[in-house]
Motif scaffolding. Sequence first.
Motif, PDB file in Angstrom:
ATOM      1  N   LEU A  42      47.380  39.843  34.764  1.00 25.66           N
ATOM      2  CA  LEU A  42      46.878  38.268  35.147  1.00 25.66           C
ATOM      3  C   LEU A  42      48.010  37.414  35.238  1.00 25.66           C
ATOM      4  O   LEU A  42      48.045  36.385  35.996  1.00 25.66           O
ATOM      5  CB  LEU A  42      45.844  37.936  33.999  1.00 25.66           C
ATOM      6  N   SER A  43      49.169  37.569  34.377  1.00 19.39           N
ATOM      7  CA  SER A  43      50.331  36.679  34.515  1.00 19.39           C
ATOM      8  C   SER A  43      50.913  36.767  35.936  1.00 19.39           C
ATOM      9  O   SER A  43      51.157  36.005  36.549  1.00 19.39           O
ATOM     10  CB  SER A  43      51.297  37.229  33.516  1.00 19.39           C
ATOM     11  N   GLY A  63      39.080  32.283  38.910  1.00 17.43           N
ATOM     12  CA  GLY A  63      38.356  33.646  39.755  1.00 17.43           C
ATOM     13  C   GLY A  63      39.579  34.838  39.527  1.00 17.43           C
ATOM     14  O   GLY A  63      38.942  36.167  39.200  1.00 17.43           O
ATOM     15  N   LEU A  64      40.765  34.512  39.323  1.00 15.25           N
ATOM     16  CA  LEU A  64      41.903  35.631  39.100  1.00 15.25           C
ATOM     17  C   LEU A  64      41.538  36.169  37.697  1.00 15.25           C
ATOM     18  O   LEU A  64      41.837  37.439  37.680  1.00 15.25           O
ATOM     19  CB  LEU A  64      43.162  35.287  39.278  1.00 15.25           C
ATOM     20  N   SER A  65      41.384  35.315  36.803  1.00 15.25           N
ATOM     21  CA  SER A  65      41.238  35.763  35.248  1.00 15.25           C
ATOM     22  C   SER A  65      39.815  36.689  35.327  1.00 15.25           C
ATOM     23  O   SER A  65      40.058  37.648  34.578  1.00 15.25           O
ATOM     24  CB  SER A  65      40.891  34.561  34.419  1.00 15.25           C
ATOM     25  N   THR A  66      38.855  36.276  36.060  1.00 11.84           N
ATOM     26  CA  THR A  66      37.631  37.073  36.048  1.00 11.84           C
ATOM     27  C   THR A  66      38.123  38.376  36.479  1.00 11.84           C
ATOM     28  O   THR A  66      37.534  39.368  36.205  1.00 11.84           O
ATOM     29  CB  THR A  66      36.346  36.135  36.722  1.00 11.84           C
ATOM     30  N   GLY A 137      39.414  32.420  30.473  1.00 12.39           N
ATOM     31  CA  GLY A 137      38.528  31.963  31.285  1.00 12.39           C
ATOM     32  C   GLY A 137      38.029  32.903  32.264  1.00 12.39           C
ATOM     33  O   GLY A 137      38.229  33.877  32.386  1.00 12.39           O
ATOM     34  N   PHE A 138      36.515  32.893  32.516  1.00 12.22           N
ATOM     35  CA  PHE A 138      35.745  33.731  33.103  1.00 12.22           C
ATOM     36  C   PHE A 138      34.593  33.094  33.824  1.00 12.22           C
ATOM     37  O   PHE A 138      34.108  32.076  33.214  1.00 12.22           O
ATOM     38  CB  PHE A 138      34.829  34.772  32.026  1.00 12.22           C
TER      39      PHE A 138
END
Lengths: 269, 318
Positions: A42-43, A63-66, A137-138
């Motif tokens: 994610l980073s 969105g990327l975190s999800t 976040g999600f």
Amino acid sequence: MSLAAARPAAALAGAGFRRWSTYRQAAVAGVFVNTVFGVIKLSILLAVADSAGGTVAGYDRIGLSTYAWMSQGLIAVVVINAWTELADRIRTGDIAVDLARPVDLQLAWLAADLGRAVWALLSRAIVPILFGAALFGFRVPGNPLVLVLLPVSITLAVVVSFACRFLVNLAAFWLTEIRGLVTFYFLVAGLLGGHLVPVQLFPGWLQTVAYATPFPAIIQWPIDLVTGQATGWAVGGVVAAQLGWAVVLLGLGRLVLSRATRRLVVQGG
Amino acid sequence: MIVEVADLRREFVVRRRAGRLRRTRDVVAAVDGVTFSISPGECVGYIGANGAGKSTTIKMLTGILVPTSGTVRVCGLDPVLQRTALARQIGVVFGQRSQLWWDLPLRDSFRLLAAIHRLPASAAQPRLDECVALLEMEPFLDVPVRQLSLGQRMRGEVTAALLHSPELLVLDEPTIGLDLLSKERLRGFLVRERRERGTTVLLTTHDLPDIERLCERILVVDHGRVAFDGTLPALVARVGAERVLVVDLVEPGPALTDVPGTTLRLVEADGLRQHLAFRQEETTAAAVVAAVSARVELRDLAVTEPDIEDVVRRIYES
């Protein structure tokens, strides 16, 4: 599948679940590794998004975190690496025992794999996803159709993944030793399936290549339902395409298996 | 006939290294024109040296290996084409392989096999209870298979093969590696199983007592062919299988060449230990011992039985 065949299948799925649930420490270690890699993945993705001005290929930060946490959770469920159980049984000749049972070899292993997947979902997917959701976040899908189809899509992802691994393992009938092939499969399936970065971030030609393979059906497509990359008709399209791959690949597996058993040499005395 | 085999043949390709890059390719016939049949209720010992073709035959009987040529019918079915249907009617124990679920308690394997064979609980449970009682498995039913001893696991294997009450039980080296007590318990169980249910048994073994306890008929295979088909006494009569009396003397004595009905095979340690071979139909161990102790003072003695390799070698020589 007839009702009579359902009882052995259910029993084998239960055994798959219990077999894997025996090794709890392995599950804890797996959760830890998947979570750490999730943070790293994610980073990198967030750094890419930041340099691109906040969004990249339709993904915002949430969105990327999800995507990252869904892919880290899902990978333990669908499994694209290191499964050589069937090949090992072919190599050592223990496959003789499986063939001497009144069950279809492919269905028996599929049932066991679905049982394993249920255990993996409970033990290895939920924790990284909850951890990631809490910290980074999600995006919970709002579309009720997605909520209904997601379990179907994840199940089909496992089936497609199994069908691919089954084919890779069957190569042992010809090659005997398939470790090299398994590593190659892991790299290709992981890349083209969208486990390393979302397929949408690929250059156009590589996206074309990826979508011509079954691998997005294993990882990218179920995640697309959650991230909202698939909307409208695409929601049903994703599941239909997964179903298509499942049917084609399982059929191919049966064809190869019947070829293999016709020339079968059970190794050892 | 429950098993019918006619002119069965199976070839394998064996590749050998012959130099740095070259490999030679040989075709070897592991089973080379075998013909026999087995009637329902028979117990047949299928014996032969390592590499004689026993396991290869069994694999073809169970449908997991395709014959190169010849015909096989088992329970009226074609094993390769009707493998799954056949699997419902036969039970197989591969002594060197396990059909139990390694990571799960033994009890789970039985439950799974009952489901796989679609046995109603009303049929599976009494059968399992019977096997558990006879083979004394109660203490380790809840132990994962990977933690069982070989003897315990083998009892589980035999139960797994018999749970669905098959017409034909195929045992490939069922007593290999077991201690005497475990072997005897297993043999007793199989004797009872045959008596109670009339199960047909085909058994490969290297253990002559297995044959003596269980089989009224013996098939000897050698180099892929049937070298003998008949009863154990007929086999012993044909090859003249010898027992050997090994005597240890108190002090080195003269070579015992004149003991009636015996042949002196070997003298060790200047006559301190001597090996006398004799045939069962000519004299008894007791008579030989009496004759020896009339000549010299005995410290210890042992009788060795003919082993299967010996019997097979003699068949080949005769």
